[in-house]
Each structure stands twice: as C-alpha cells, then as structure tokens.
Write an enzyme that holds these catalytic residues in place. Structure first.
Site, mmCIF file in Angstrom:
data_model
loop_
_atom_site.group_PDB
_atom_site.id
_atom_site.type_symbol
_atom_site.label_atom_id
_atom_site.label_comp_id
_atom_site.label_asym_id
_atom_site.label_seq_id
_atom_site.Cartn_x
_atom_site.Cartn_y
_atom_site.Cartn_z
ATOM 1 N N SER B 45 0.827 -1.199 0.000
ATOM 2 C CA SER B 45 0.000 0.000 0.000
ATOM 3 C C SER B 45 0.871 1.262 0.000
ATOM 4 O O SER B 45 0.598 2.222 -0.721
ATOM 5 C CB SER B 45 -0.935 -0.019 1.217
ATOM 6 O OG SER B 45 -1.929 0.963 1.095
ATOM 7 N N SER B 112 -3.588 -10.691 -1.683
ATOM 8 C CA SER B 112 -3.933 -11.585 -2.810
ATOM 9 C C SER B 112 -2.944 -12.752 -2.912
ATOM 10 O O SER B 112 -2.181 -12.845 -3.870
ATOM 11 C CB SER B 112 -4.002 -10.801 -4.130
ATOM 12 O OG SER B 112 -2.901 -9.943 -4.333
#
Lengths: 208, 208
Positions: B45, B112
C-alpha cells in the site's frame, strides 16, 4: 531514484495521499454522482450516455455504470430476488463512491425502484454529491416501447417481480431533477441535466 | 437544447458511447491495472500510494484500491474465510476493470496470496493491461515490522488463516515486476515501477 530524477526533474519526491480535492484541481472540475432512476424503457441509460457524451466534449472526466458493465461483471453473482436487488444497488453505490473519490463524474442508470435503497446510496456520498434524476415516463409508454421485450415477458409471467407490472416503482418525492422523457426529446432532456450541472458549478468555469 | 448551443458552441450533438480509447486520448495516457501483491507488511500500500503520487505529479489520472477504501465499503459484507477472500478479490478485480475502462491507472494493494485468484483478475483485463508487481520481503522482516500488530495476533491464534503464518502465500512465478522492498528504499522501489511504465509506453510521450 536516479532515473526518475534524470528524466522527470519536475517530480519532487514526497509521499502523500492523492486526495479527491487534488484530483478535482487537476481535472478542473468537481466530481459528482448523477443517479438516474426510472422504469425500464424510460430512457435512463440512453440519457446517461447522451449526457456523458456532452460532458466528454466539454473536457470532463466521466463514467457510466449501467447494466451493461455491472450485471455481467461486479454483480454477476446476483439474481433478482429482494435481497440480491438490494445488494445490487449497494455495490453500485459503493462503486460510484470510489469513482467519485477518483474525481470522475459518475452516471448510474438503473431502475432502482425503492426509495430506501436510493436513500442508502445518497447517504454514502458527501452531502450534495448525489444528484437524483427521475426519468419520468408513463408506464403505458414504456410498455409500448418495450425495447427489450421485457414487459411482454413480465405480462406473460416469464419474469417475476418486474417493476411497474408485478413489483412497485416508488417514484422519488424530491429528486434534484425530474425529466419527462416522453414529452422532451433526448437533446432537451440532456440539456436539462447539463443546465443543472452549470447551476451547481460542477462544470468548469470556462464553460459556465 | 438552446441553452447548450448558446453557451457551448463547441459542443456538437451526437449520441455515441464514450469509449476507453476516447478517454485515453483526452487523458493523453493509457490506462492500466498495477496489481501489487505480497505479504502483510511488505509495503504494497505504501508503494502503491508513493507511485500514485509520482504519477499524479506527472499529470496522470490514477486511483488506489486498498483495504482502506474497499474493506469498509464495497466489500464490507465479506469476512476472511476462503469463499469470502475469493469474492473479495473478484470484486476488487471487477472494480479495477471498471476503473481501467474509465481511463484511470488503477493500483490495487491487497495481499492476494493465491495464484488462482490473481490469474482470475488478470484474465478479466485485456491482454497486457494487468501488471503484477510482487512486493517481496522476507516473512521475518514483515513480522518484525508488524506495523498493525497482526502477526502477533496471528501467532497468538487470535487471527486464523493469516497469510505467511497459518495460510500460504503463493509467490508469483512470473510477475511483470518483482521488487525487493527490504533491500530497496521506497524511492528506489517506486522508481522501478515508473521505469516499467515508461518501457511499456503507459506514460505520455512528453514524459518519456
């Protein structure tokens, strides 16, 4: 970061979040959600795309969320029972909110027959960023048009809970805009939406 | 449409769909999905936002999808069991696809962990529009950082199925980019992503 410095000397390194405000500054226009609601065949999607085309020509950043790009993608797991219809509108609202945050003028074109769900959508957005546009057209006119043959199938009992036939349409009581798509041409209808965006200073000054 | 004609004589009326290609022309850059994957604490992020900030300064249109704006919105109904994690990634992929279509360079920052789900995401996008970026950082380093205190909670058994501890991370075999976020600074890491975008002609010519 030598390469970056060499090739893009105008790029100053600092880590910060790109906010909606900064996007709007760059875009030179505000973002907003235009929520088109109305019966099947009332012209929501046609009007939304027509408005988008005008806005594109004015240099604005836009996107239309409608059945074509949502039902077969994000919401392809959802059916048409009450719970799924509610979830359908919830996800559309959340996707519209992300687009709004991305600085995009987002047009949604879904029947969205229930007041409660439209109010839920409105409640997700910052005050003033949700513009409800009621595409009004008498049921009998929509049914006569029956572009997709859905009304016939609903009358024949092939489609259950079809809005206007076997499921209610709760008309907006105080939408930001109510357009009589039966009485007005597509051009006139689109002009009403554009006029509202001018009034609200969504369009950039050079175009006001 | 008198008002429209009067005030915006440059607007020609014609109804057509504003396509991704037309948006890219106006934006003067292509859109693409940058899919950051890696362990919790590997810097996904942070890197995505740093890259976005650089791209913003270069005049590009961007958006970051990450836990902050997805988990409490679009995917707030989802938990962390296998089915929900799969649906989490599916919706993120579909939202990214809509953003891609809207002409926006879309950066996603989610662990993910499963190859199958990343391949599903890739398969949704036109060929070449999905760029997988593996933020590589040894587990022990991520666990030492433990910015959110999640690793401790996972070790204490408070969080089940935590990637790297009690659930596998399937590292990408052939990502478009693998960045060693432990060895490189944030600036250096971001520069690698920008360099890849230059190579692929995603950045507009004036900046190449």
């Amino acid at each position: 970061m030598s390469e970056l410095s060499d090739k893009s000397s105008n790029v100053v390194w600092h880590q910060s979040t790109v906010s909606r405000t900064r996007r709007e500054e760059k875009n030179q226009h505000k973002s907003v959600v235009l929520w088109f609601t109305g019966l099947s065949g009332s012209g929501k999607s046609t009007l939304a795309h027509a408005v988008e085309d005008q806005l594109y020509q004015l240099g604005l950043h836009t996107f239309v969320l409608d059945g074509d790009n949502v039902r077969h993608g994000l919401n392809k797991d959802l059916g048409f029972n009450d719970q799924d219809r509610k979830e359908n509108i919830r996800r559309i609202s959340e996707a519209a909110k992300l687009m709004l945050e991305a600085g995009v003028i987002t047009l949604t074109a879904f029947i969205s027959p229930f007041k409660e769900e439209r109010e839920m959508a409105r409640s997700l957005m910052p005050h003033g960023d949700f513009i409800e546009i009621h595409c009004f057209c008498p049921l009998e006119v929509c049914e006569t048009r029956d572009v997709k043959g859905l009304y016939k199938r609903a009358r024949d009992g092939e489609i259950k809970d079809f809005t206007g036939i076997s499921s209610p349409y709760e008309a907006p009581v105080k939408p930001e805009l109510k357009i009589d798509t039966n009485a007005l041409s597509l051009e006139e209808s689109a002009a009403q939406v554009i006029a509202l965006l001018r009034e609200r200073n969504i369009l950039p000054e050079k175009n006001n």
